[in-house]
Design a protein around this motif. Structure first.
Motif, PDB file in Angstrom:
ATOM      1  N   ALA A 119       4.432  22.346  15.987  1.00  0.00           N
ATOM      2  CA  ALA A 119       5.586  21.687  15.361  1.00  0.00           C
ATOM      3  C   ALA A 119       6.170  22.575  14.263  1.00  0.00           C
ATOM      4  O   ALA A 119       7.395  22.727  14.161  1.00  0.00           O
ATOM      5  N   ASP A 120       5.297  23.168  13.466  1.00  0.00           N
ATOM      6  CA  ASP A 120       5.754  24.073  12.399  1.00  0.00           C
ATOM      7  C   ASP A 120       6.472  25.279  13.002  1.00  0.00           C
ATOM      8  O   ASP A 120       7.527  25.696  12.512  1.00  0.00           O
ATOM      9  N   ARG A 121       5.904  25.829  14.062  1.00  0.00           N
ATOM     10  CA  ARG A 121       6.496  26.998  14.711  1.00  0.00           C
ATOM     11  C   ARG A 121       7.879  26.675  15.271  1.00  0.00           C
ATOM     12  O   ARG A 121       8.804  27.483  15.193  1.00  0.00           O
ATOM     13  N   LEU A 122       8.030  25.468  15.814  1.00  0.00           N
ATOM     14  CA  LEU A 122       9.295  25.053  16.419  1.00  0.00           C
ATOM     15  C   LEU A 122      10.292  24.485  15.406  1.00  0.00           C
ATOM     16  O   LEU A 122      11.452  24.267  15.728  1.00  0.00           O
ATOM     17  N   GLY A 123       9.800  24.202  14.196  1.00  0.00           N
ATOM     18  CA  GLY A 123      10.660  23.587  13.186  1.00  0.00           C
ATOM     19  C   GLY A 123      10.930  22.117  13.472  1.00  0.00           C
ATOM     20  O   GLY A 123      11.963  21.580  13.100  1.00  0.00           O
ATOM     21  N   THR A 124       9.971  21.463  14.140  1.00  0.00           N
ATOM     22  CA  THR A 124      10.102  20.053  14.505  1.00  0.00           C
ATOM     23  C   THR A 124       9.357  19.196  13.495  1.00  0.00           C
ATOM     24  O   THR A 124       8.192  19.451  13.202  1.00  0.00           O
ATOM     25  N   GLU A 125      10.041  18.184  12.969  1.00  0.00           N
ATOM     26  CA  GLU A 125       9.398  17.257  12.044  1.00  0.00           C
ATOM     27  C   GLU A 125       8.556  16.272  12.817  1.00  0.00           C
ATOM     28  O   GLU A 125       9.031  15.663  13.780  1.00  0.00           O
ATOM     29  N   ILE A 126       7.304  16.133  12.397  1.00  0.00           N
ATOM     30  CA  ILE A 126       6.407  15.186  13.058  1.00  0.00           C
ATOM     31  C   ILE A 126       5.628  14.396  12.022  1.00  0.00           C
ATOM     32  O   ILE A 126       5.513  14.809  10.867  1.00  0.00           O
ATOM     33  N   GLN A 127       5.113  13.286  12.477  1.00  0.00           N
ATOM     34  CA  GLN A 127       4.202  12.483  11.668  1.00  0.00           C
ATOM     35  C   GLN A 127       2.986  12.237  12.549  1.00  0.00           C
ATOM     36  O   GLN A 127       3.099  11.655  13.627  1.00  0.00           O
ATOM     37  N   ILE A 128       1.814  12.708  12.106  1.00  0.00           N
ATOM     38  CA  ILE A 128       0.589  12.566  12.886  1.00  0.00           C
ATOM     39  C   ILE A 128      -0.245  11.425  12.335  1.00  0.00           C
ATOM     40  O   ILE A 128      -0.479  11.333  11.129  1.00  0.00           O
TER      41      ILE A 128
END
Length: 78
Positions: free
Chosen positions: A25-34
């Motif tokens: 997610a960090d590499r893709l620049g995608t915001e996530i909530q785990i």
């Protein structure tokens, strides 16, 4: 933002899976909530019998063993 659930008892594979998802997610620049789900009844509610499992936005995308980074990237960009 994508809502991610890591299903499993909290074993090393579950922890590694969460780290792998965050890294992609960090590499893709995608915001996530785990969210880590360790309750067996909740895990069974998703139909997952082999952990770790990954649920993205309510859909089970993986169960059993460590996922591949390429697969994680596909799931996060879908």
């Amino acid at each position: 933002m994508k809502d991610i659930k890591i299903l499993g008892p909290g074993c090393a594979r579950c922890t590694t899976t969460a780290e792998m998802v965050q890294k992609e997610a960090d590499r893709l620049g995608t915001e996530i909530q785990i969210e880590k789900v360790s309750d067996y009844a909740a895990i069974a509610g998703y139909g997952v019998v082999s952990t770790p499992g990954i649920v993205i936005d309510g859909k089970v995308v993986h169960a059993g063993g460590l996922p591949k980074a390429d697969d994680i990237a596909k799931w996060l960009t879908a």
